[in-house]
Motif scaffolding. Structure first.
Motif, mmCIF file in Angstrom:
data_model
loop_
_atom_site.group_PDB
_atom_site.id
_atom_site.type_symbol
_atom_site.label_atom_id
_atom_site.label_comp_id
_atom_site.label_asym_id
_atom_site.label_seq_id
_atom_site.Cartn_x
_atom_site.Cartn_y
_atom_site.Cartn_z
ATOM 1 N N GLU A 170 0.507 -1.218 0.235
ATOM 2 C CA GLU A 170 0.079 -0.326 0.245
ATOM 3 C C GLU A 170 0.860 1.009 -0.067
ATOM 4 O OE1 GLU A 170 -2.714 0.057 -0.304
ATOM 5 O OE2 GLU A 170 -3.474 -2.255 0.270
ATOM 6 N N PRO A 171 0.565 2.045 -0.639
ATOM 7 C CA PRO A 171 1.267 3.595 -1.083
ATOM 8 C C PRO A 171 1.430 4.453 1.188
ATOM 9 C CG PRO A 171 -0.838 3.999 -1.826
ATOM 10 C CD PRO A 171 -0.618 2.872 -1.342
ATOM 11 N N LEU A 172 2.563 5.343 0.954
ATOM 12 C CA LEU A 172 2.374 5.653 2.311
ATOM 13 C C LEU A 172 3.469 6.784 2.265
ATOM 14 C CD1 LEU A 172 1.174 5.554 5.589
ATOM 15 C CD2 LEU A 172 3.094 4.023 6.185
ATOM 16 N N SER A 173 3.151 7.595 2.562
ATOM 17 C CA SER A 173 3.782 8.741 2.988
ATOM 18 C C SER A 173 3.952 9.963 4.048
ATOM 19 C CB SER A 173 3.218 9.958 1.634
ATOM 20 O OG SER A 173 4.234 11.052 1.357
ATOM 21 N N PHE A 174 5.331 10.622 4.422
ATOM 22 C CA PHE A 174 5.387 11.302 6.555
ATOM 23 C C PHE A 174 6.032 11.814 5.805
ATOM 24 C CE2 PHE A 174 4.430 7.203 7.799
ATOM 25 C CZ PHE A 174 3.920 7.733 8.966
ATOM 26 N N VAL A 175 5.535 13.405 5.729
ATOM 27 C CA VAL A 175 6.510 15.055 5.744
ATOM 28 C C VAL A 175 6.378 15.017 7.028
ATOM 29 C CG1 VAL A 175 6.985 17.032 4.861
ATOM 30 C CG2 VAL A 175 5.372 15.719 3.481
ATOM 31 N N VAL A 176 7.902 14.625 7.160
ATOM 32 C CA VAL A 176 8.033 15.053 8.539
ATOM 33 C C VAL A 176 9.011 16.658 8.695
ATOM 34 C CG1 VAL A 176 9.424 14.239 10.261
ATOM 35 C CG2 VAL A 176 8.790 12.761 8.526
ATOM 36 N N VAL A 177 9.038 17.308 9.898
ATOM 37 C CA VAL A 177 9.673 18.607 10.233
ATOM 38 C C VAL A 177 10.307 18.112 11.361
ATOM 39 C CG1 VAL A 177 9.359 21.173 10.682
ATOM 40 C CG2 VAL A 177 7.633 20.100 9.123
ATOM 41 N N VAL A 178 11.425 18.559 11.229
ATOM 42 C CA VAL A 178 12.725 18.496 12.756
ATOM 43 C C VAL A 178 13.457 19.574 12.682
ATOM 44 C CG1 VAL A 178 11.727 16.115 12.823
ATOM 45 C CG2 VAL A 178 13.775 16.965 11.553
ATOM 46 N N PRO A 179 14.031 19.839 13.499
ATOM 47 C CA PRO A 179 14.482 20.753 13.762
ATOM 48 C C PRO A 179 16.578 20.367 12.524
ATOM 49 C CG PRO A 179 15.202 20.112 15.941
ATOM 50 C CD PRO A 179 13.884 19.312 15.098
ATOM 51 N N GLY A 180 17.448 21.126 12.998
ATOM 52 C CA GLY A 180 18.362 20.859 12.189
ATOM 53 C C GLY A 180 20.231 20.402 13.013
ATOM 54 N N TRP A 181 19.553 19.741 13.636
ATOM 55 C CA TRP A 181 20.119 19.309 14.514
ATOM 56 C C TRP A 181 21.357 17.945 14.135
ATOM 57 C CZ3 TRP A 181 16.256 18.760 19.206
ATOM 58 C CH2 TRP A 181 15.961 20.237 19.468
ATOM 59 N N LYS A 182 21.890 18.061 13.016
ATOM 60 C CA LYS A 182 21.904 16.966 12.194
ATOM 61 C C LYS A 182 23.346 15.981 13.043
ATOM 62 C CE LYS A 182 21.849 19.931 8.396
ATOM 63 N NZ LYS A 182 22.481 19.938 6.936
ATOM 64 N N ASP A 183 23.530 16.279 13.839
ATOM 65 C CA ASP A 183 24.694 15.534 14.926
ATOM 66 C C ASP A 183 23.652 14.022 16.197
ATOM 67 O OD1 ASP A 183 23.977 17.501 16.239
ATOM 68 O OD2 ASP A 183 25.790 17.511 17.808
ATOM 69 N N THR A 184 22.586 14.476 15.710
ATOM 70 C CA THR A 184 21.631 13.217 16.950
ATOM 71 C C THR A 184 21.234 12.274 16.223
ATOM 72 O OG1 THR A 184 19.327 14.557 15.903
ATOM 73 C CG2 THR A 184 20.732 15.361 17.771
ATOM 74 N N CYS B 119 15.993 28.082 14.443
ATOM 75 C CA CYS B 119 17.219 27.139 14.437
ATOM 76 C C CYS B 119 17.291 26.335 12.743
ATOM 77 C CB CYS B 119 17.407 26.377 15.056
ATOM 78 S SG CYS B 119 15.388 25.323 15.799
ATOM 79 N N VAL B 120 17.874 26.481 12.409
ATOM 80 C CA VAL B 120 18.106 25.987 10.741
ATOM 81 C C VAL B 120 16.709 24.810 10.859
ATOM 82 C CG1 VAL B 120 18.978 24.094 9.328
ATOM 83 C CG2 VAL B 120 20.108 26.656 10.143
ATOM 84 N N THR B 121 15.786 24.360 10.314
ATOM 85 C CA THR B 121 15.027 24.050 9.794
ATOM 86 C C THR B 121 15.143 22.252 8.628
ATOM 87 O OG1 THR B 121 13.495 25.043 11.458
ATOM 88 C CG2 THR B 121 12.296 22.861 9.780
ATOM 89 N N ILE B 122 15.203 21.484 9.120
ATOM 90 C CA ILE B 122 14.785 20.246 7.648
ATOM 91 C C ILE B 122 13.825 19.337 7.731
ATOM 92 C CG2 ILE B 122 15.951 18.343 7.256
ATOM 93 C CD1 ILE B 122 18.139 20.218 7.685
ATOM 94 N N VAL B 123 12.941 19.589 6.384
ATOM 95 C CA VAL B 123 11.671 18.912 5.681
ATOM 96 C C VAL B 123 12.019 17.607 5.182
ATOM 97 C CG1 VAL B 123 9.462 19.032 4.881
ATOM 98 C CG2 VAL B 123 10.629 21.134 5.946
ATOM 99 N N PHE B 124 11.837 16.366 5.924
ATOM 100 C CA PHE B 124 12.370 15.371 5.218
ATOM 101 C C PHE B 124 10.818 14.642 5.095
ATOM 102 C CE2 PHE B 124 15.488 14.933 7.696
ATOM 103 C CZ PHE B 124 16.823 14.512 7.553
ATOM 104 N N PHE B 125 10.690 13.909 2.961
ATOM 105 C CA PHE B 125 10.198 13.656 2.276
ATOM 106 C C PHE B 125 9.827 12.259 2.822
ATOM 107 C CE2 PHE B 125 9.961 17.928 1.214
ATOM 108 C CZ PHE B 125 8.611 18.519 1.150
ATOM 109 N N LEU B 126 9.298 10.890 3.005
ATOM 110 C CA LEU B 126 9.659 9.631 2.853
ATOM 111 C C LEU B 126 8.911 9.077 2.747
ATOM 112 C CD1 LEU B 126 10.848 10.980 6.497
ATOM 113 C CD2 LEU B 126 12.374 8.718 5.610
#
Length: 369
Positions: free
Chosen positions: A272-286, A328-335
């Protein structure tokens, strides 16, 4: 969980305030001027969202919180002293929980038709005052009308509206941490709904939701206003398009990332098709960021620079402003799984709409590149 009453809601808020005072006193006794900034709210969010256990706000686990230990040690306490402070906070929380439940019989007397008459809802300048006994809470008229509409749509028992509104407001006032309750701007959600078939906000509340379908931390108070429950405990879709903007707390984001990746794996098995748009801070060392960025389900990652985008203010329901500029920097992931990427392709147009949506109410946006 049993429905809250105004008396129990106020008592719980009082116990939470006492707990924050306990942490501050413990820190001062160890030579710190106060508790690390935001540490109490972060500790509370972790307990609320990941392990609600016996109470929606008062932790009952004797286990020490690694995040709090790290913050205390980062403020200058030795490992031994940090453990001592954390242990005593846990003990105080358990005592607060015992005290709250010991008073439960008194709360029972408040329930019944006469309770509604004790909650007052009156105009107060440009706001609405919602008051029970000596406790008064405020929200702007626009949010009052939105909550009234949500309640009418999802519940309809208008004779209980004022009592349930008071309990809802008291719960979120007790939770605090407005920065942790900030929400994705409406233009972004509108674009995602149009282009990616967005159906549901995974981390919202009756105070900041924008879609008809949303999940939140407190099902017992929020269900009357349309919440479908907790992302961690009540959310297990096999298909669909979703948005997740969690509190920017590493433990919460890690739990979210693990669950989203697991859901995407299972959806592949289901076909089945599944999609998430995830909004997180740009804490790239976490660890949470690393888990997301390395996932094979990532179709697109975009970065929003600090001061060049906005979020809905966490206390927008009682504030005169809707937005706050992100510091702070924000990252948006499309998964997405394979079928999700075919059904809802993340095109450059989608990315552009999301970027402009985040900047649309930013006073600095004219200077952005």
């Amino acid at each position: 969980m049993k429905e809250d009453t105004p008396g129990r809601a106020v008592s719980r808020r009082s116990e939470v305030q006492k707990l924050q005072g306990v942490l501050r006193s413990l820190c001062r006794s160890q030579g710190l001027p106060q508790e690390p900034a935001g540490s109490f709210q972060r500790w509370g969010f972790v307990q609320v969202l990941l392990d609600p256990a016996n109470d929606p706000l008062l932790p009952s686990s004797p286990c020490l919180d690694p995040g709090l230990l790290h913050e205390l040690e980062g403020s200058g306490l030795s490992q031994q002293k940090a453990h001592e402070v954390s242990q005593r906070l846990c003990e105080a929380s358990i005592q607060s929980l015992i005290s709250l439940h010991a008073n439960a019989p008194n709360d029972e007397k408040e329930e019944g038709p006469q309770q509604e008459e004790e909650v007052l809802v009156v105009p107060y300048w440009d706001q609405i005052r919602v008051q029970w006994n000596r406790t008064a809470l405020y929200l702007n008229r626009r949010h009052y009308e939105r909550l009234q509409a949500l309640y009418s749509t999802h519940c309809g028992e208008m004779d209980k509206f004022k009592r349930r509104l008071f309990c809802l407001l008291t719960r979120y006032e007790a939770l605090g941490g407005p920065g942790y309750q900030a929400a994705t701007p409406c233009p972004v959600l509108e674009a995602l709904s149009t282009k990616l078939g967005l159906q549901h906000e995974c981390f919202a509340s009756p105070l900041n939701c924008r879609l008809a379908s949303y999940g939140s931390a407190f099902y017992d108070t929020d269900r009357f206003f349309g919440s479908s429950g907790s992302f961690f405990h009540d959310f297990n879709p096999k298909t669909g398009s979703f948005q997740a903007n969690p509190p920017f707390v590493e433990e919460v984001m890690m739990g979210m990332a693990l669950k989203i990746v697991d859901l995407l794996k299972k959806s592949e098995e289901e076909g089945e098709p599944l999609s998430f748009v995830v909004v997180v801070p740009g804490w790239k060392d976490t660890p949470s960021y690393q888990l997301l960025v390395q996932s094979r389900f990532v179709r697109k990652e975009m970065q929003l620079e600090k001061y060049q985008h906005v979020f809905h203010d966490g206390f927008q329901h009682r504030s005169t402003k809707d937005y706050r500029v992100a510091d702070c920097v924000t990252i948006v992931f499309f998964l997405q799984n394979e079928k999700g990427s075919v059904k809802w392709p993340v095109t450059e147009e989608v990315v552009g709409l999301v970027r402009s949506g985040f900047a649309s109410s930013n006073p600095n946006s004219n200077s952005s590149s």
